[in-house]
Each structure stands twice: as C-alpha cells, then as structure tokens.
Design an enzyme around this catalytic site. Structure first.
Site, short mmCIF file in Angstrom:
data_model
loop_
_atom_site.label_atom_id
_atom_site.label_comp_id
_atom_site.label_asym_id
_atom_site.label_seq_id
_atom_site.Cartn_x
_atom_site.Cartn_y
_atom_site.Cartn_z
N ASP A 37 1.20 4.05 -3.06
CA ASP A 37 0.72 5.42 -2.89
C ASP A 37 1.84 6.43 -3.12
OD1 ASP A 37 -1.67 4.29 -2.20
OD2 ASP A 37 -1.49 4.67 -0.05
N GLU A 84 0.82 -1.21 0.00
CA GLU A 84 0.00 0.00 0.00
C GLU A 84 0.85 1.26 0.00
OE1 GLU A 84 -2.73 1.93 -0.78
OE2 GLU A 84 -3.88 0.43 0.32
N SER A 90 -7.00 1.74 -4.30
CA SER A 90 -5.86 2.25 -3.55
C SER A 90 -4.91 3.01 -4.47
CB SER A 90 -5.09 1.10 -2.90
OG SER A 90 -5.87 0.44 -1.94
#
Length: 635
Positions: free
Chosen positions: A305, A301, A551
């Site tokens: 990002d 994650e 995401s």
C-alpha cells in the site's frame, strides 16, 4: 359517603393501571440465519452472569442521508462540493429526544432501576447494567457462549425481540446476534492471544507468487511485472502536486505493518525523493508500526500500500498512515471510525467486548489509555485494503456502519475499499449454503462488505495479460486472484447505479438462477471501478516479490484521486469527496478505460462476465487520469 368511596376506589384502580408498563406486542428485531464461519455454539450462559446491554438508538434523519449526500455529490447539483462540517453532520443525525425517552421509559417500566441506565453524552446509545436472566427477559431471547477456532469466546443469541412501540427507536442491541471480527482473544492461561493476521477480516490480504530473481524496468515487461512506471503508462498519470492543503490516508491494522528499509529499497529503485521518507504515522488505539514480526503475512499489505501510494503521489504529497489497534487486541473498522467521529464513538463504542477493541488494554504491553474517540481529522482520500463478508455481520449492523461512510462523504472524504480477491466468493474463498452458512463447498455467491455499502467506492482488479502491453486494453484479473464483484444481499441499488445495473442485466444476463445470487436487479452492485491488481513488484523483508490483489488496486486509485484533489484545491475548489454519483454520470462515462474481457470465478462457477460499460467484475473500468482530471477541474 358511598359515592366518595366509589370515587376513591376508581381513582386507585386508575393509578394502578397507569403504574403498569406500557404494553405492546413484541416483534422480532434481528435474527441471524447462520453462525459465521469459524464459530460454534458451545454452552448456555449463566443466568446470574452480568451482561452490559447496549441499545443503539435510531439516528434522526438517517432515512434522508442518501439524498443529502447526493445533493452535494452529483455533478449537476448546484450544491456540488459544498461539504458539511463534522458538527453539522453530528447535529443532523443525532438521535431524537423521543427515541431516548421511549427506550428509557420502557426499561424503567420493565423493572430496570434508573441508576442502572446510562445515556451517552451524544444521546446515541443507552447502556444497561444487567444480568443474563434479565437481558433474556427484556429481549425475549436465550444467550449462549460461542467459541471461535482461534480460541476466542463471546456471548450471543440467535435472535431477539423488542416491544413494537420501542423497535422503531432502536437500530440494534449488543451483545446479541453480531459477530464482528474484533473480539477479545484469551489464551487458557488468561493472557491475550496473538490476533489473527489480516485484521479486520480473518485471512484477508494480498497474495504472492514468490520472490523475484530479477526486476524488469522496461514498459514492454509490464505483462510480467508491474512497477510505478507501468501504472503511469497505463493510466496516463503525469502530474506534480502543488497544493499544501491536500491529504491522502492509508489504513492498516496491527499487527500488519511496513518496514522502513523496504520502503527505502523501493524508493531507491522507483521513487525520486522518497528514500528515507516515512509516512506520517497517526496511531489509533495504540497502533504501532511493529517490527518484531516479519514475513509476507505481516508486512506484505502495508509495504504494498505505502510503496505504491507514496510513489504515485510523489514526495511532494505526504501520505498519512492510520495504524489501528495495539499488538494485543488489534482493532475493527469501528475502532477506526471512532477515532474519526466522536459522535459515532459515543454510540458505536469501543468498549463493547462483542464488537470492538476494548481500550484501555491493561495486559502488559497493551494500549493502556482510553480509546481514541474523535481525535483524528480524516484525510481527503482514505484507502482501505481490508474487508469482511456481508454474511459476517447482520444487515442492521452493516447498515449502521454504512451510514457512517455516508457521513464521511458529506464531509468531503473519498472512501475507497478493495472489492476482494475471490471473485463471487467471500474472503477465504467461502460461499453460502442454502442455510446461509459460509462454507468451502457452498454454491451461493458471498458478497463483500463494506464494498456493498452504497456510500463507499469499491475497487476491483485488472491485469495486463501475458503477451500484451500497456497500450492494450486490460482484462479482468485472473492471475492468482479474481476481482471481487457481484450483488449485495443487504443494500438496495443506489440511484446513481440503477441505469448501468439494469443495462448489464438486460444486455448480458448472467446464466444463474435466484438460488445462486441476488437476481432482483434492485440491490447494490460492486465494484464501481478497477485498477491493475497483478504482478506488482514489492520490496518485502529485504527481497522483491510479485504481489497480487485488489489490495493493490485500491491505493492506486486513491493516489489518482489525491492528485485530482490537489489540482482542484490549487484552483480554490473543494476536494471531490464522494465520487460515485459523479463517476456514474453521463459526463464521466468516457473517462474510463473500459474492460470487456474476463470473469470472476468462485462458488463452483465462472462468476460474472466483463462487458462493455459497467459490469460486476471490473465496474466502469480503469482510470483515464487526463480525462478525469479535466472533467473534475470543470466542476
């Protein structure tokens, strides 16, 4: 004499009546329809055990917060862009003295001694030191111990009541019916257990189809692998930041953390000037970019990002990383919001064991300082790729948190949340049964939160389908993940969205009955917009993997809004702040790449269908950066 005696008796009777508690009938204040997934009711709680009751007082003027936010966010308003200061927001919504007095008086008349009643400095929260027996009497309820499959325990009840004259002054009471994802986890030996990966939503996070053998860098391969070049081509992102006063924040929850060597590897291949550059770390409640735990679940994650967020805004625009929670306790959304807003901290508190991380954390290695409360200035854009299911929380709890996002919007902050990766199902591919339980075989759609909050911008996912190019129209994402979308069970449809929701339901009516989803047409619908969410090339643990998820979509949109803010700030204008009223306006309806193909399956159905204009799969569509930039510069 007899007359005097009668008078004295009458006076004594009158005084005794005045001394009695002010009576009013009790009314049901909150009730939970089902136990959240992963929890079970284990046993009755001891009557003599202590319980810290906390009464969240109703915020003053909160019913007008939507109108106040719209006034500074609608492009046709003369007050567009005139954002409020944090002090102005706090003063506007502070609970009234009337609410404080009403609750305190009731408690004292019910036998609670004044020294056991604490009013927080903001007057937003009243705390009572109580026993279970007394709390059950005050709230007309029964407390039980609930256990989670992770080993966690908390006390809760099925529902509770308040006197009719007190109820309007209280938003909710804890601990009662709420099951926020952040609770203290304790092993049998008394030490804290490792928190579940993917805080704050259990199991939430991007997905991968595995490690790559080769990286394709040509635009004709964007149907197989998405790189920053593909995104720039898809959305027309051509811009070099020039402002020194702009900010972009990305939120991560420990133990998920980035790896610098992976950022450097990605920068070497895709990002000029970012090799060796780290995000600006803002630690909240002991948040740390840990490196002791490494695999896709822990690093996927954050790496995703930051690699794409930092690359798209370029090395000229620093990115702030809000790392929330220590390695022992982790954190919830409330812990993050506490750090941004001291008044929220005072009444939403990080010291409530049934809701949030409890700091100081005195376990060895824990964050042994007071919780961060109003210590962080929010960035102009904040992207978060985590979420809950609405059913994880009660409506009152979700509404209270939703109001805090409205306050951030009033201060000029754009708040973005990914819409989820399970289509019309909730996190973990859970759907609702007829009793409101979240189950793997449920048939009722399970909306996502905070995406259903009308004061955030929810971001869904699209894809470049196999055989297509960046010049073709994207489709709804149906590779590995499905774009989360649907209709809220908690929030009403906001004014800015009424027309498009009505148009979709009239022109493209879903083939489901009211037993499958909220068919009223009067509830908040999501997502608002979308961006590509499939086949991202991401450096993870020394290799490159293909990654999928909303995401990915949220930080990409965050980067685009950040670049638009940069151009506005350079012209002496304000950041765009809460964007929903603007993006739904007629002036902006052609500033999006419409997505008309694809569905978002879940709960044993094909889900909703994409359609011309807004739809509950991809929202308004994907960004057209040149068009959006031009229109926002005109405001």
């Amino acid at each position: 004499m007899r007359s005097l005696l009668v008078s004295l008796v009458s006076l004594a009777l009158a005084l005794s009546v005045l001394a009695e508690p002010t009576l009013s009938p009790y009314t049901l204040h909150e009730k939970r329809d089902a136990i959240p997934a992963g929890w079970s009711r284990d046993r009755k709680y001891h009557a003599t055990a202590s319980v810290p009751l906390r009464f969240a007082l109703a915020q003053n003027n909160i019913d007008s917060i939507g109108d106040l936010l719209l006034d500074i966010s609608h492009p046709e308003s003369e007050n567009y862009g005139k954002h409020w200061t944090a002090a102005q927001v706090a003063a506007k919504f502070a609970p009234s003295a009337t609410s404080v007095d009403a609750v305190r008086t009731w408690l004292e008349q019910s036998g609670v001694e004044p020294h056991r009643i604490t009013i927080t400095p903001s007057k937003g929260w009243i705390e009572v030191s109580s026993t279970v027996e007394e709390a059950e009497s005050l709230l007309q309820t029964d407390y039980h111990v609930y256990g989670h499959e992770s080993g966690a325990e908390q006390i809760a009840c099925e529902g509770y009541h308040l006197p009719a004259h007190v109820a309007p002054h209280v938003d909710f009471v804890t601990p009662t019916v709420h099951f926020d994802a952040k609770i203290k986890r304790v092993k049998r030996d008394g030490h804290h257990a490792a928190i579940p990966i993917g805080q704050p939503g259990f199991g939430a996070g991007p997905k991968t189809s595995g490690v790559l053998d080769n990286i394709f860098t040509q635009l004709e391969d964007c149907d197989k692998q998405i790189t920053p070049a593909c995104l720039r081509a898809l959305y027309g992102i051509v811009y070099d930041p020039v402002s020194t006063n702009n900010s972009y924040g990305i939120v991560e929850y420990t133990p998920q953390a980035y790896i610098q060597s992976d950022l450097d590897s990605f920068a070497k291949n895709f990002s000029t000037g970012l090799e060796g550059v780290s995000p600006k770390l803002v630690s909240i409640d002991g948040g740390v970019d840990q490196t002791s735990l490494k695999n896709f679940s822990y690093n996927g994650e954050s790496n995703l990002d930051l690699q794409y967020g930092m690359t798209l805004v370029t090395a000229k625009q620093p990115v702030t990383l809000y790392q929330v929670g220590d390695m022992n306790l982790g954190a919830s959304f409330n812990n993050f919001l506490d750090a941004l807003d001291g008044s929220y901290c005072a009444f939403e508190g990080g010291d409530d064991p049934s809701q949030d991380g409890i700091y100081p954390d005195n376990v060895p290695g824990g964050y042994d300082h007071s919780q961060d409360c109003g210590t962080v200035k929010p960035a102009n854009v904040i992207s978060t790729s985590y979420g809950y299911n609405e059913a994880d929380l009660t409506a009152k709890y979700a509404q209270r948190q939703c109001a805090e996002y409205a306050k951030l919007g009033m201060m000029g902050v754009t708040v973005l949340y990914s819409s989820g990766d399970y289509g019309v199902a909730g996190n973990g591919d859970l759907c609702l049964d007829s009793n409101g339980n979240q189950t793997a075989d449920g048939k009722i759609f399970n909306p996502s939160f905070p995406s259903t909050c009308p004061y955030v911008t929810s971001v869904g996912a699209t894809q470049v389908s196999p055989g297509q190019t960046v010049l073709d129209r994207e489709n709804a994402c149906q590779q590995v993940i499905y774009s989360g979308g649907g209709f809220s069970n908690y929030f009403a449809v906001p004014d800015y969205q009424k027309a498009v929701v009505a148009g979709y339901l009239e022109n493209h009516p879903p083939p489901y009955s009211k037993t499958t989803y909220n068919t009223t047409g009067t509830s908040r619908a999501y997502p608002d917009i979308s961006a590509n969410g499939a086949n991202y090339v991401v450096a993870i643990n020394g290799n490159y993997s293909l990654v999928y998820g909303t995401s990915a979509s949220s930080p990409v949109v965050g980067a685009i809004i950040t670049l638009i803010n940069d151009a506005r700030i350079a012209m002496g204008k304000s950041p765009v702040g809460f964007i929903n009223p603007t993006i739904y306006s007629s002036e902006f309806q052609y500033a999006w790449n419409d997505v008309t193909n694809g569905t978002n399956p879940g709960c044993g159905t094909v889900g909703f269908s994409s359609a011309p204009g807004w739809d509950p799969v991809t929202g308004l569509g994907t960004p057209n950066f040149p068009a959006l930039l031009a229109k926002w510069l005109d405001l």
